[in-house]
Design an enzyme around this catalytic site. Structure first.
Site, PDB file in Angstrom:
ATOM      1  N   HIS A 111       1.543  -1.100  -0.112  1.00  0.00           N
ATOM      2  CA  HIS A 111      -0.080   0.091  -0.244  1.00  0.00           C
ATOM      3  C   HIS A 111       1.041   0.930  -0.151  1.00  0.00           C
ATOM      4  CE1 HIS A 111      -3.438  -2.037   0.594  1.00  0.00           C
ATOM      5  NE2 HIS A 111      -2.764  -3.315   1.095  1.00  0.00           N
ATOM      6  N   GLU A 162      -1.543  13.297  13.461  1.00  0.00           N
ATOM      7  CA  GLU A 162      -2.908  12.109  12.797  1.00  0.00           C
ATOM      8  C   GLU A 162      -4.187  12.839  14.294  1.00  0.00           C
ATOM      9  OE1 GLU A 162      -2.193   8.807  11.362  1.00  0.00           O
ATOM     10  OE2 GLU A 162      -0.426   8.630  10.882  1.00  0.00           O
ATOM     11  N   TYR A 205     -15.439   3.637   8.500  1.00  0.00           N
ATOM     12  CA  TYR A 205     -14.364   3.714   8.614  1.00  0.00           C
ATOM     13  C   TYR A 205     -13.991   2.567   9.089  1.00  0.00           C
ATOM     14  CZ  TYR A 205      -9.365   5.021   7.769  1.00  0.00           C
ATOM     15  OH  TYR A 205      -8.074   4.756   7.726  1.00  0.00           O
ATOM     16  N   HIS A 261       0.575   2.362  16.369  1.00  0.00           N
ATOM     17  CA  HIS A 261      -0.722   2.459  16.546  1.00  0.00           C
ATOM     18  C   HIS A 261      -0.623   0.848  15.143  1.00  0.00           C
ATOM     19  CE1 HIS A 261      -0.457   6.252  14.241  1.00  0.00           C
ATOM     20  NE2 HIS A 261      -1.040   5.980  13.583  1.00  0.00           N
TER      21      HIS A 261
END
Length: 488
Positions: free
Chosen positions: A327, A376, A385, A406
């Site tokens: 990704h 963030e 989401y 995270h």
């Protein structure tokens, strides 16, 4: 795929995969704004626009003639240094019934205890924390009238507006329109994201209608008024100091993709002439001041320039991604960026996660476990989401401090690694966003003490098992061969 129908219901736009669906494969005349948008706009980003509510108003060949037609006053907004290079010089000329200087002076307003502008750790009203924090949606007040200005609440930020570099993240919760009141931030630009209820925004440059799924940017020093045509409204705000929002560079993508310049919309001039009391609320250095005047602040008959408010429909964003393996970094989701004095890192990025195809192979869909330099702060406009490990409903907020690790819970990781990823559409009928910054954030007292605050439960990572130890014997054999100089 959702039915496009007449698209008269604003919630229909939340069901489409991309704005392209509204064009029905070219079988109808194309349109650039949602069917229920009452206004017309000019298209483009960073352009020098011209708009006249009365044709023939703007003087040609000069900006400030001895006499402007109809007895109007010429007024310039200069937003950058006079000698700033042409490509970044921001200004606008306004031709109005009375200049903005015609007011009755300023008075201090009481501090809004729920807003903050100084995010330096020496401020006792903010705190530093590495804890992964989240907030359930903030309640829209009832029982008393709260407009856009009085409903501002600050969550986190960095720097201070008097230092001319920094940012603040706010929410707004409002249940009534601003009445004979205008607002102007003398600190920085506002990027406003309505999450519930549309905003009918009157600016000095003309009106903008902004619905959930759209954003609006109103620059420093520009006066505006917010009406609530759908009733109570809630949303998010990113305020930046010392710089301004730009389109990110496209690099190897070439000329097109992400947010295209022609999809940004700027208002047409529309003036209001009224001889009645108005209030103009100024935010300066985080403090609030009021000036009064006996005429409308929105009496601009014509204007030209490149320092103008604009809006953008997030369903028009052109997603890009991997079509082989892995990704790509989330910078591919950047709609707008704000430069900092560090040429290698932006002051802020505004990113969205909207419907798109996911086709990468030999990888897994959930975000990989990571630590990164950016702070963030995420929100959800509508839908669901999938990149979160706990409940995340529209209107919520999630915060991750820079360099704090995270990622998803083990159950999601395990399911993703055991199954070949399908070719699929992800984030259907959903738009989440992220405010990302190279700067560390501090959290305000308002947000820290809110009953809506909760923490990401660390126990969700307890099941991240040590698989490596299961291979101890095999590893020992490999190391023994290596110690003997044997090929392994």
């Amino acid at each position: 795929m959702a039915s496009t129908g007449a698209l008269s219901d604003p919630e229909e736009y939340q069901k489409i995969f991309h704005w392209a669906e509204t064009q029905k494969d070219g079988t109808i005349p194309s349109f650039s704004t949602r069917r229920n948008d009452p206004y017309q706009y000019q298209a483009g980003f960073g352009n020098s626009f011209v708009s006249e509510a009365v044709p023939g108003t703007i003087p040609q060949g000069q900006n400030s003639p001895r006499n402007v037609r109809f007895g109007l006053y010429a007024e310039q907004i200069t937003a950058t240094a006079f000698v700033a290079p042409r490509h970044c010089n921001k200004k606008a000329w306004l031709y109005r019934a009375r200049p903005a200087v015609a007011h009755q002076g300023f008075t201090d307003l009481p501090d809004n205890k729920d807003t903050e502008s100084n995010f330096l750790p020496i401020n006792p009203r903010v705190r530093v924390s590495p804890t992964q924090l989240a907030w359930h949606p903030f309640e829209i007040p009832t029982g008393e009238e709260v407009d856009f200005v009085s409903g501002l609440k600050t969550v986190a930020g960095s720097g201070d507006p008097t230092l001319r570099e920094g940012l603040a993240t706010h929410v707004y919760t409002a249940n009534t329109s601003m009445k004979k009141k205008a607002f102007v931030s003398s600190d920085g630009e506002f990027l406003i994201i309505p999450q519930q209820g549309a905003l009918d925004i009157q600016t000095e440059f003309g009106p903008l209608f902004v619905q959930p799924g759209e954003i609006v940017v109103i620059q420093r020093g520009i006066r505006f008024r917010v009406e609530l045509p759908d009733g109570p409204s809630r949303g998010y705000i990113l305020e930046v100091w010392g710089s301004y929002f730009e389109l990110p560079e496209l690099g190897p993508l070439g000329a097109n993709g992400l947010a295209n310049a022609r999809d940004f919309l700027t208002p047409h001039a529309k003036y209001e002439i009224s001889q009645e009391p108005w209030e103009v609320i100024y935010k300066l250095g985080g403090k609030f001041f009021k000036s009064t005047q006996n005429h409308s602040p929105f009496d601009v008959v014509a204007w030209h320039g490149n320092y103008v408010p604009y809006k953008y429909d997030l369903t028009k964003f052109i997603n890009v991604g991997s079509i082989s393996v892995d990704h790509i970094d989330p910078s591919i989701f950047c709609v707008l960026t704000v430069k900092s004095r560090d040429l290698t890192a932006p002051l802020a990025d505004f990113l969205i996660f909207s419907p798109r195809w996911d086709v990468a192979s030999h990888t897994y869909r959930p975000p990989y476990y990571h630590r990164n330099a950016a702070s963030e702060l995420m929100g959800l406009i509508y839908g669901e989401y999938g990149g979160r490990s706990d409940a995340f409903s529209p209107g919520s907020i999630s915060f991750e401090c820079g360099m704090v690790p995270h990622g998803v819970a083990y159950e999601q990781f395990k399911a993703a690694t055991e199954n070949q990823p399908p070719v699929m559409q992800i984030s259907p009928a959903s738009i989440a966003f992220m405010f990302e910054s190279s700067r560390p954030f501090t959290i305000t007292d308002y947000a820290w003490n809110s009953e809506k605050r909760h923490e990401h439960e660390p126990k969700m990572w307890d099941d991240l098992v040590d698989n490596f130890s299961k291979y101890a014997k095999e590893v020992e054999e490999i190391l023994a061969k290596k110690a003997q100089g044997l090929r392994v």
